[in-house]
Every structure is written in structure tokens, then in C-alpha cells.
Design a protein around this motif. Sequence first.
Motif, short mmCIF file in Angstrom:
data_model
loop_
_atom_site.label_atom_id
_atom_site.label_comp_id
_atom_site.label_asym_id
_atom_site.label_seq_id
_atom_site.Cartn_x
_atom_site.Cartn_y
_atom_site.Cartn_z
N PHE A 67 -2.13 -23.23 3.80
CA PHE A 67 -2.75 -25.70 4.10
C PHE A 67 -2.43 -26.64 4.71
CE2 PHE A 67 -4.02 -24.92 -0.56
CZ PHE A 67 -4.94 -25.65 -0.16
N HIS A 68 -0.66 -25.98 5.79
CA HIS A 68 -0.36 -26.65 7.01
C HIS A 68 -0.76 -26.41 8.65
CE1 HIS A 68 1.93 -29.15 4.51
NE2 HIS A 68 1.98 -28.15 3.35
N LEU A 69 -1.68 -24.86 8.34
CA LEU A 69 -2.15 -24.09 9.50
C LEU A 69 -1.31 -23.78 9.56
CD1 LEU A 69 -5.40 -27.04 10.51
CD2 LEU A 69 -5.59 -25.14 8.83
N VAL A 70 -0.74 -23.40 9.84
CA VAL A 70 0.74 -22.52 10.01
C VAL A 70 0.69 -21.40 9.40
CG1 VAL A 70 1.71 -24.44 11.86
CG2 VAL A 70 3.00 -24.04 9.74
N PRO A 71 1.34 -20.07 9.83
CA PRO A 71 1.59 -18.63 9.66
C PRO A 71 3.09 -18.65 8.91
CG PRO A 71 1.69 -18.21 12.32
CD PRO A 71 1.38 -19.76 11.32
N ASP A 72 3.69 -18.28 8.01
CA ASP A 72 4.27 -18.15 7.27
C ASP A 72 5.65 -17.38 8.24
OD1 ASP A 72 6.79 -17.65 5.25
OD2 ASP A 72 5.74 -17.26 3.68
N PRO A 73 6.09 -17.81 8.39
CA PRO A 73 7.30 -17.35 9.77
C PRO A 73 8.49 -15.78 8.83
CG PRO A 73 8.54 -18.97 9.09
CD PRO A 73 6.90 -19.16 8.17
N ALA A 74 8.66 -16.57 7.40
CA ALA A 74 9.18 -14.80 6.88
C ALA A 74 8.23 -13.66 7.25
CB ALA A 74 9.14 -15.15 5.46
N HIS A 75 7.04 -13.83 7.09
CA HIS A 75 6.41 -12.05 7.26
C HIS A 75 5.91 -12.29 9.18
CE1 HIS A 75 6.73 -12.40 2.72
NE2 HIS A 75 6.71 -13.32 3.10
N ASP A 76 5.93 -11.89 9.53
CA ASP A 76 6.11 -11.86 10.89
C ASP A 76 5.14 -10.55 11.75
OD1 ASP A 76 8.36 -11.59 11.21
OD2 ASP A 76 8.88 -13.26 12.64
N SER A 77 5.82 -9.53 10.90
CA SER A 77 5.29 -7.79 11.42
C SER A 77 4.37 -7.85 11.92
CB SER A 77 6.09 -6.81 10.44
OG SER A 77 4.95 -6.92 8.75
N TRP A 78 4.33 -6.15 12.72
CA TRP A 78 2.81 -6.23 13.23
C TRP A 78 1.50 -5.79 11.95
CZ3 TRP A 78 0.19 -2.54 11.78
CH2 TRP A 78 0.75 -0.97 11.18
N GLY A 79 2.32 -5.69 10.64
CA GLY A 79 1.91 -5.15 10.08
C GLY A 79 1.05 -6.67 8.73
N ASP A 80 2.61 -7.72 8.95
CA ASP A 80 1.58 -8.82 8.18
C ASP A 80 -0.06 -9.43 8.88
OD1 ASP A 80 3.29 -8.71 6.04
OD2 ASP A 80 5.50 -9.23 7.64
N GLN B 209 7.61 -25.11 4.78
CA GLN B 209 8.63 -24.72 3.36
C GLN B 209 8.24 -25.60 2.23
OE1 GLN B 209 10.68 -22.01 3.71
NE2 GLN B 209 11.83 -23.08 1.86
N ARG B 210 8.63 -26.82 2.57
CA ARG B 210 8.29 -27.94 1.51
C ARG B 210 7.74 -27.44 -0.12
NH1 ARG B 210 9.09 -31.54 5.62
NH2 ARG B 210 7.03 -31.91 5.19
N SER B 211 6.24 -27.22 0.86
CA SER B 211 4.88 -26.84 0.08
C SER B 211 5.05 -25.19 -0.85
CB SER B 211 3.65 -26.05 0.86
OG SER B 211 3.36 -27.91 1.21
N THR B 212 5.51 -24.43 -0.77
CA THR B 212 5.58 -22.98 -0.58
C THR B 212 7.54 -23.29 -1.96
OG1 THR B 212 5.60 -21.92 1.04
CG2 THR B 212 6.84 -21.15 -0.37
N GLU B 213 8.39 -23.99 -1.63
CA GLU B 213 9.28 -24.35 -3.07
C GLU B 213 8.63 -24.96 -4.05
OE1 GLU B 213 11.67 -26.23 -0.79
OE2 GLU B 213 13.27 -25.02 0.16
N ALA B 214 7.87 -26.00 -3.32
CA ALA B 214 6.98 -26.30 -4.69
C ALA B 214 6.28 -25.86 -5.71
CB ALA B 214 6.13 -27.36 -4.70
N SER C 213 -8.14 -14.48 16.93
CA SER C 213 -7.60 -14.25 17.57
C SER C 213 -7.19 -15.72 18.54
CB SER C 213 -7.92 -13.41 19.34
OG SER C 213 -8.82 -12.82 18.80
N GLY C 214 -7.44 -16.25 18.13
CA GLY C 214 -7.63 -17.95 18.26
C GLY C 214 -6.77 -18.82 17.44
N GLY C 215 -6.10 -18.10 16.45
CA GLY C 215 -5.53 -18.94 15.62
C GLY C 215 -6.12 -19.46 14.29
N GLY C 216 -7.39 -18.71 14.00
CA GLY C 216 -7.99 -19.01 13.44
C GLY C 216 -8.12 -20.71 12.71
N THR C 217 -8.41 -21.20 11.31
CA THR C 217 -8.61 -23.03 11.06
C THR C 217 -7.17 -23.10 11.50
OG1 THR C 217 -6.86 -22.05 9.12
CG2 THR C 217 -9.59 -22.33 9.32
N GLY C 218 -6.76 -22.99 12.04
CA GLY C 218 -5.47 -23.66 13.10
C GLY C 218 -5.49 -23.82 14.62
N ASN C 219 -7.06 -23.17 15.31
CA ASN C 219 -7.61 -23.65 16.75
C ASN C 219 -8.63 -24.05 16.30
OD1 ASN C 219 -8.69 -22.64 18.88
ND2 ASN C 219 -6.99 -22.97 19.73
#
Length: 401
Positions: free
Chosen positions: A50-63, A190-195, A271-277
Motif C-alpha cells: 500500500f506504500h508502493l514499496v516491496p517488503d525488504p524481508a522478501h527479496d530473493s529471486w523467487g520472491d 513496517q508500521r502497516s505490517t505490524e498493525a 519492469s519499471g516497478g509496477g504501481t510505484g513508477n
Amino acid sequence: MKFSSKDPPVVVAEPPGTSSRIADVDALRAVALLLILLVNIAFFASGYPFHLVPDPAHDSWGDQAALWSVELLFAMKAYLLFAFLFGYSFTLQLDSAARRGVDIVPRFRRRLVGLFVLGVLHAVLLFQGDILTTYALLGLVLLAMRRVAVGTALRAAVLLTAGIGFVLALAAVGGTELVTDPAAALAAGQRSTEALQGGLGSVIAEHVRQLPAMVGTLLVQGPLALSAFLFGYAAGRRRLLTDVAGNRQLLRRVQRVGYPIGLAGAVVFASGGGTGNLTGVTVGVLTAPLLAAAYAATLLEFFATDRGRRVVTVLAPAGRMSLSNYLGQSVLCVLVFTGVGLGLAGAVAPPVVLLVAVAIYGVQVAASAAWLTRFRYGPMEWLLRAWTEQQWPRLRAADPA
């Protein structure tokens, strides 16, 4: 793959006093439900999207591959297919009202009010990315245009898409950034995930906090949804989905144009970052309708085959209960990912999240078929029909007329 021009779409008998349903349309709607779930489930599984950024905890090639595939194939396409079917179904309601000699205006307005109320409750309690409120508001425009010619509807749809694309292109050229502060966006994610990991009060508070941001999203989604409504309206007036054989050349042209242009645009978007670009979003706005149309054309041709008819039989019940299933998807996702249930938000990798979506959908397909063996309508469809008709319709399939 063989097609027979003698085979019409499967028609399913409705309860006495209502119009018959086209099973192909229901099956197409069921497919749209799956695509919508594959896109929306990421917003339950983590607070970062919802904040248009990827979750840094899931950054493997499979993710990254899983996320990229969803952006490529489904994002900005799924809800357009669903909106197209909303516009198409509106023409069926117009025809039904004309046959019965009733005024559709007050009935449809009540239906839209019911959808709006359900949408507000959905947005606050379950999923702030609700689309029902948008459909309810845009439905008023569709109702006002119920007498326009097919050509007028098509021109308006094209102009809407081109207009929003032009505005976004100007903003992109002007250097507008959708994520102005990536570090702040990550912290907010991070705050939203905790919420989301909290209890019901925490989840609702998070939904309410995100509602203002959703207004900006709807400034883009709204015109595109209305455009899809009008394409669906035009298709309904031309009986496109009831005469696949007679429109096969048109469907083939849609595929020949829609796949190369739509997929090329989808590659740029993903490739451009989806909805964040913003540049990617602009390209997506202009090309996603073509890819969604190609999907629909391919499915309609497939449904006309022997194997496709068997698939229609399996999927159509889920499409008949599309409102119940749309809301049910959110209920199940809340139970899986938020603290109301298992509290898995932020803890599940994207490939597994997609498997959860497929599992949820499988449960819904089976449950829909079982439900409709005993009842005439899905539970939410029955409730909305009761409000629309201002009387309690018979629910059990065995009830006498």
C-alpha cells in the motif's frame, strides 16, 4: 482445438420470474475473481504494497519473480475484466426490466446504494482496497448513459482511457514521483505490517488510516473502470458474449492486437516497478485494457470447445456468487494474514502467498457449487436482491414458485 458454430453458449435456468443466465459470462466472472485475488492478496500478506514499496524481508529471486509475474499478467488487468462484466451485466438487467415492463432506474439505484454500503463496510472492516464503492458511484454514470448508442459508448470509453493516460504522461514528463521518500515509505510499510499483525481494532484502524491514500488511486482506477463499463455495455448491446461463433473474427482480431501490445506494455509496467513508477503506470493504463480484452476473447473461444464447456460447468457457480466470493476472499485473507486469525502478515514469501490464493479460490469454487445445489442465490446476492426488490426473495432452490 475445434469450434462448432452450432453450439450456443450454455444457458442456465434461473428461478421463476427472473431472467436466464449465460454460463459463459458467469465462468468469465469466476476467472476474473481468481485474477483479482492473485493481485489483492499481497495487500493482506504485507503492509508494504500500500506504500508502493516491496517488503525488504522478501527479496530473493523467487520472491521477485512471483511479484513480477503478478504485475506482468494480472495487475491493472484483473479489475478491468471484472468491470467489463459489470457493464455487460447491466445490459442484461436492462433487457430483463424491459421484458417485465418495470422501470429499472429506481431498482438499479437501490442496488447501487446497497453496493456502496457493502463497499464501505468492506473497506473499513476487511480491505481498504475495496472496489464496490467505486462501482456504485460509477454505476450512476452508467445508468445515466443507458440509452446511448454503441458507437457513442465506445468513443467515450476510448476517450476516457486516452485522457487519463495523457494526464499521467504529462505528470511523468514533469518529474512527478509516486514514492518521494523511499526510506519513509519503507518505515510506513513496517508500521502497516505490524498493525495488520494486531487484533481487530488494530486492523480496522490501519484500514481507516489508508483510506485517504486510496482516493488518489481511484482517480486513476475510476476512469478506467468506467471505460471498461462502457466497453462491456457496448459488448452487451452487440450480444458479443451470446454469439461467440458469429463474432469469432472480432475475437481473433482482439487477440492479435491485444496480446503483442498488451504484453509489451505489461513488461514495461512490471519492469519499471509496477504501481510505484508513474511512467510504468502510464504505459499500463494505455495497454492493460488491450491485454484484458485479449484474455476475455481467448477464454470465450476456449469456453466454446468441449473441454471448455466442462470448465464452464465447474466455474460458473463461483461466478454466479461473485459478490459473496469477492467479500469472502477478504474474510479468508483477514483470517489467514492478520492478527484476527493466524497473524501471518509479513511472514509469508510471495510464492507461498500465491499458493494460498489458489487454495482459497479452490475452496470457493467447490463451496459455490455445493451452495447452489441447495440455494438460488449466494448469501450476499440474496441480501442485495432483497434490498433492491424491497422484499425477501425465496432462497432455497426447492421452494415452490
